[in-house]
Design a protein around this motif. Structure first.
Motif, PDB file in Angstrom:
ATOM      1  N   PHE A   6      88.228 -94.812  13.052  1.00  0.00           N
ATOM      2  CA  PHE A   6      87.683 -96.150  13.949  1.00  0.00           C
ATOM      3  C   PHE A   6      86.584 -95.363  14.741  1.00  0.00           C
ATOM      4  O   PHE A   6      86.924 -94.457  15.618  1.00  0.00           O
ATOM      5  CB  PHE A   6      88.675 -96.651  14.640  1.00  0.00           C
ATOM      6  CG  PHE A   6      88.139 -97.904  15.390  1.00  0.00           C
ATOM      7  CD1 PHE A   6      88.319 -99.189  14.657  1.00  0.00           C
ATOM      8  CD2 PHE A   6      87.707 -98.056  16.679  1.00  0.00           C
ATOM      9  CE1 PHE A   6      87.857-100.250  15.000  1.00  0.00           C
ATOM     10  CE2 PHE A   6      87.274 -99.396  17.093  1.00  0.00           C
ATOM     11  CZ  PHE A   6      87.143-100.462  16.575  1.00  0.00           C
ATOM     12  N   ASP A   7      85.197 -95.974  15.059  1.00  0.00           N
ATOM     13  CA  ASP A   7      84.369 -95.440  15.730  1.00  0.00           C
ATOM     14  C   ASP A   7      84.300 -96.304  17.036  1.00  0.00           C
ATOM     15  O   ASP A   7      83.877 -97.450  17.044  1.00  0.00           O
ATOM     16  CB  ASP A   7      82.927 -95.665  15.019  1.00  0.00           C
ATOM     17  CG  ASP A   7      81.626 -95.332  15.655  1.00  0.00           C
ATOM     18  OD1 ASP A   7      81.719 -94.633  16.966  1.00  0.00           O
ATOM     19  OD2 ASP A   7      80.669 -95.175  15.482  1.00  0.00           O
ATOM     20  N   PHE A   8      85.140 -95.502  17.768  1.00  0.00           N
ATOM     21  CA  PHE A   8      85.304 -96.417  19.252  1.00  0.00           C
ATOM     22  C   PHE A   8      83.634 -96.531  19.915  1.00  0.00           C
ATOM     23  O   PHE A   8      83.673 -97.541  20.810  1.00  0.00           O
ATOM     24  CB  PHE A   8      86.210 -95.642  20.224  1.00  0.00           C
ATOM     25  CG  PHE A   8      87.812 -95.734  19.643  1.00  0.00           C
ATOM     26  CD1 PHE A   8      88.563 -96.831  20.231  1.00  0.00           C
ATOM     27  CD2 PHE A   8      88.298 -94.990  18.902  1.00  0.00           C
ATOM     28  CE1 PHE A   8      89.654 -97.091  19.791  1.00  0.00           C
ATOM     29  CE2 PHE A   8      89.397 -95.155  18.253  1.00  0.00           C
ATOM     30  CZ  PHE A   8      90.243 -96.297  18.796  1.00  0.00           C
ATOM     31  N   SER A   9      83.056 -95.526  19.723  1.00  0.00           N
ATOM     32  CA  SER A   9      81.635 -95.648  20.417  1.00  0.00           C
ATOM     33  C   SER A   9      80.826 -96.962  20.060  1.00  0.00           C
ATOM     34  O   SER A   9      80.015 -97.696  20.880  1.00  0.00           O
ATOM     35  CB  SER A   9      80.939 -94.494  20.220  1.00  0.00           C
ATOM     36  OG  SER A   9      80.459 -94.322  18.918  1.00  0.00           O
ATOM     37  N   PHE A  10      81.295 -97.353  18.701  1.00  0.00           N
ATOM     38  CA  PHE A  10      80.496 -98.702  18.219  1.00  0.00           C
ATOM     39  C   PHE A  10      81.017 -99.902  19.038  1.00  0.00           C
ATOM     40  O   PHE A  10      80.370-101.010  19.082  1.00  0.00           O
ATOM     41  CB  PHE A  10      80.792 -98.818  16.743  1.00  0.00           C
ATOM     42  CG  PHE A  10      79.985 -99.999  16.190  1.00  0.00           C
ATOM     43  CD1 PHE A  10      78.734 -99.946  15.951  1.00  0.00           C
ATOM     44  CD2 PHE A  10      80.888-101.221  15.914  1.00  0.00           C
ATOM     45  CE1 PHE A  10      77.962-101.233  15.578  1.00  0.00           C
ATOM     46  CE2 PHE A  10      80.419-102.228  15.423  1.00  0.00           C
ATOM     47  CZ  PHE A  10      78.901-102.114  15.194  1.00  0.00           C
ATOM     48  N   GLN A  11      82.151 -99.598  19.685  1.00  0.00           N
ATOM     49  CA  GLN A  11      82.949-101.151  20.073  1.00  0.00           C
ATOM     50  C   GLN A  11      83.284-100.631  21.644  1.00  0.00           C
ATOM     51  O   GLN A  11      84.391-100.419  21.946  1.00  0.00           O
ATOM     52  CB  GLN A  11      84.167-101.199  19.279  1.00  0.00           C
ATOM     53  CG  GLN A  11      84.369-102.902  19.071  1.00  0.00           C
ATOM     54  CD  GLN A  11      83.089-103.560  18.717  1.00  0.00           C
ATOM     55  OE1 GLN A  11      82.236-104.120  19.349  1.00  0.00           O
ATOM     56  NE2 GLN A  11      83.040-103.594  17.274  1.00  0.00           N
TER      57      GLN A  11
ATOM     58  N   SER B 221      79.654-107.018  14.872  1.00  0.00           N
ATOM     59  CA  SER B 221      80.518-106.803  13.653  1.00  0.00           C
ATOM     60  C   SER B 221      80.006-105.555  13.089  1.00  0.00           C
ATOM     61  O   SER B 221      78.682-105.253  12.677  1.00  0.00           O
ATOM     62  CB  SER B 221      80.258-107.949  12.853  1.00  0.00           C
ATOM     63  OG  SER B 221      80.559-107.445  11.269  1.00  0.00           O
ATOM     64  N   TYR B 222      81.031-104.758  12.664  1.00  0.00           N
ATOM     65  CA  TYR B 222      80.868-103.586  12.162  1.00  0.00           C
ATOM     66  C   TYR B 222      80.310-103.760  10.466  1.00  0.00           C
ATOM     67  O   TYR B 222      79.511-102.869   9.915  1.00  0.00           O
ATOM     68  CB  TYR B 222      82.171-102.555  11.875  1.00  0.00           C
ATOM     69  CG  TYR B 222      81.963-101.139  11.681  1.00  0.00           C
ATOM     70  CD1 TYR B 222      81.654-100.464  12.691  1.00  0.00           C
ATOM     71  CD2 TYR B 222      82.267-100.628  10.227  1.00  0.00           C
ATOM     72  CE1 TYR B 222      81.588 -99.060  12.469  1.00  0.00           C
ATOM     73  CE2 TYR B 222      81.744 -99.492  10.194  1.00  0.00           C
ATOM     74  CZ  TYR B 222      81.762 -98.676  11.130  1.00  0.00           C
ATOM     75  OH  TYR B 222      81.721 -97.106  10.664  1.00  0.00           O
ATOM     76  N   ARG B 223      80.865-105.029   9.974  1.00  0.00           N
ATOM     77  CA  ARG B 223      80.448-105.220   8.537  1.00  0.00           C
ATOM     78  C   ARG B 223      79.031-105.346   8.400  1.00  0.00           C
ATOM     79  O   ARG B 223      78.519-105.031   7.492  1.00  0.00           O
ATOM     80  CB  ARG B 223      81.042-106.426   8.033  1.00  0.00           C
ATOM     81  CG  ARG B 223      82.707-106.297   7.877  1.00  0.00           C
ATOM     82  CD  ARG B 223      83.314-107.453   7.084  1.00  0.00           C
ATOM     83  NE  ARG B 223      84.573-107.459   7.107  1.00  0.00           N
ATOM     84  CZ  ARG B 223      85.319-108.345   7.923  1.00  0.00           C
ATOM     85  NH1 ARG B 223      84.693-109.099   8.642  1.00  0.00           N
ATOM     86  NH2 ARG B 223      86.571-108.187   7.601  1.00  0.00           N
ATOM     87  N   THR B 224      78.285-106.053   9.389  1.00  0.00           N
ATOM     88  CA  THR B 224      76.927-106.265   9.126  1.00  0.00           C
ATOM     89  C   THR B 224      75.974-105.165  10.096  1.00  0.00           C
ATOM     90  O   THR B 224      74.811-105.519  10.237  1.00  0.00           O
ATOM     91  CB  THR B 224      76.474-107.729   9.481  1.00  0.00           C
ATOM     92  OG1 THR B 224      76.986-107.701  10.995  1.00  0.00           O
ATOM     93  CG2 THR B 224      77.193-108.566   8.704  1.00  0.00           C
TER      94      THR B 224
HETATM   95  N1  LIG Z   1      84.395 -99.613  15.164  1.00  0.00           N
HETATM   96  C1  LIG Z   1      84.746 -99.215  13.926  1.00  0.00           C
HETATM   97  N2  LIG Z   1      84.568 -97.971  13.191  1.00  0.00           N
HETATM   98  C2  LIG Z   1      84.929 -97.832  12.050  1.00  0.00           C
HETATM   99  N3  LIG Z   1      84.993 -98.825  11.064  1.00  0.00           N
HETATM  100  C3  LIG Z   1      85.126-100.047  11.611  1.00  0.00           C
HETATM  101  C4  LIG Z   1      84.963-100.443  12.785  1.00  0.00           C
HETATM  102  N4  LIG Z   1      85.118-101.618  13.124  1.00  0.00           N
HETATM  103  C5  LIG Z   1      85.250-102.254  11.917  1.00  0.00           C
HETATM  104  N5  LIG Z   1      85.160-101.340  11.089  1.00  0.00           N
HETATM  105  C6  LIG Z   1      85.420-101.692   9.468  1.00  0.00           C
HETATM  106  O1  LIG Z   1      84.658-102.778   9.209  1.00  0.00           O
HETATM  107  C7  LIG Z   1      85.448-103.515   8.395  1.00  0.00           C
HETATM  108  C8  LIG Z   1      85.766-104.908   9.197  1.00  0.00           C
HETATM  109  O2  LIG Z   1      86.730-104.671  10.035  1.00  0.00           O
HETATM  110  P1  LIG Z   1      87.912-105.560  10.335  1.00  0.00           P
HETATM  111  O3  LIG Z   1      89.158-104.676  10.951  1.00  0.00           O
HETATM  112  O4  LIG Z   1      88.576-105.801   8.985  1.00  0.00           O
HETATM  113  O5  LIG Z   1      87.425-106.756  11.215  1.00  0.00           O
HETATM  114  P2  LIG Z   1      88.013-107.840  11.649  1.00  0.00           P
HETATM  115  O6  LIG Z   1      89.576-107.941  11.276  1.00  0.00           O
HETATM  116  O7  LIG Z   1      87.823-107.980  13.026  1.00  0.00           O
HETATM  117  O8  LIG Z   1      87.273-108.982  10.912  1.00  0.00           O
HETATM  118  C9  LIG Z   1      86.829-102.846   7.957  1.00  0.00           C
HETATM  119  O9  LIG Z   1      86.230-101.818   6.792  1.00  0.00           O
HETATM  120  C10 LIG Z   1      86.913-101.595   9.000  1.00  0.00           C
HETATM  121  O10 LIG Z   1      87.459-100.600   8.768  1.00  0.00           O
END
Ligand SMILES: Nc1ncnc2c1ncn2[C@@H]1O[C@H](COP(=O)(O)OP(=O)(O)O)[C@@H](O)[C@H]1O
Ligand SMILES: [Mg+2]
Length: 251
Positions: free
Chosen positions: A76-81, A238-241
């Protein structure tokens, strides 16, 4: 001598002492060149065997927990959030909240890492052989409804109530009818102050009335869920997008 060596190998195999068997010849060389004593050798081989067994048991617990993916805190990249308090989240891996029978609620829009963090905590719990189960709210309701129709609701509720840690993912993703809300309430009530539950939701708690179609049930669920709980609001992108949006900005 050779005959006994072969017999020993067979015995180790029958006893399922595979690490012992695989490493014995190397260790016998250590004994011959005087670098290890017999006790050292027996101790180290038994230690390897135990490590392998612990790892296997951990993997088995992680497997039965039904995680959608295996994600850890390290991934988990905490710096992203930055809205997340990293230390608070990492501390959950010590599982004190489970000893204290407390709940965790992750709130945030899609893609902010709710399921990832809930899973990371669950993986730590499962590795320590704490009975853990992951299920989406939709699947949970489906299973409870089916059990209800088949006259075995009580049994199914007990099944989900018994886990030391139950992760219910995506509460509020789809609105629930009154029957479904009631089923969820029964489960939450059964777990209340007995076992820990982690919930992820994309709806702020103030809007939970909309999820359950009935403010009384919504309050009853929230009341029990929040009484001993840690509420974590993740406010961020969102990390996805992230890459799509970053690319957009660049072009
Ligand atoms: N800060 C982050 N660092 C690394 N990977 C992340 C991070 N946030 C989300 N992801 C990745 O992005 C994708 C979506 O995250 P997810 O936990 O499913 O989101 P949510 O449940 O909040 O919709 C997953 O593959 C997750 O591992
Ligand atoms: Mg999710």
């Amino acid at each position: 001598m050779q005959n006994n060596y072969n017999k020993l190998m067979n015995n180790l195999e029958s006893l399922n002492l595979n690490m012992f068997k695989a490493n014995l010849s190397t260790y016998l060389e250590y004994m011959e060149n005087g670098s290890k004593t017999v006790v050292d050798i027996l101790y180290e081989l038994s230690e390897m065997e135990m490590t392998l067994r612990t790892e296997r048991a951990m993997n088995a617990c992680v497997k039965v927990a039904n995680f959608p993916f295996i994600k850890t805190f390290e991934d988990f990249d905490f710096s992203f959030q930055p809205s997340i308090n990293k230390e608070q989240i990492i501390n959950y891996k010590y599982l004190k909240f489970i000893d204290d029978k407390e709940n965790i609620v992750f709130i945030g829009s899609p893609g902010v890492g709710k399921t990832h963090l809930a899973t990371a905590i669950g993986v730590e719990a499962a590795k320590l052989r704490t009975s853990t189960y992951f299920i989406s709210c939709g699947d949970l309701i489906l299973q409870l409804k089916r059990a209800h129709i088949e006259n075995r609701l009580e049994q199914r509720l007990k099944f989900f109530a018994k886990y030391k840690l139950l992760i219910i993912d995506e509460v509020g993703f789809l609105p629930l009818d009154i029957e479904s809300s009631n089923l969820l309430f029964q489960l939450i009530a059964k777990r209340y102050e007995k076992n820990s539950t982690i919930v992820t939701t994309n709806k702020p708690l103030s809007r939970w009335g909309e999820i359950f179609g009935d403010p009384v049930i919504a309050n009853a669920i929230l009341d029990r869920l929040l009484h001993h709980s840690h509420v974590i609001n993740i406010v961020g992108r969102s990390y996805r997008t992230k890459d799509i949006i970053d690319d957009d900005k660049q072009s």
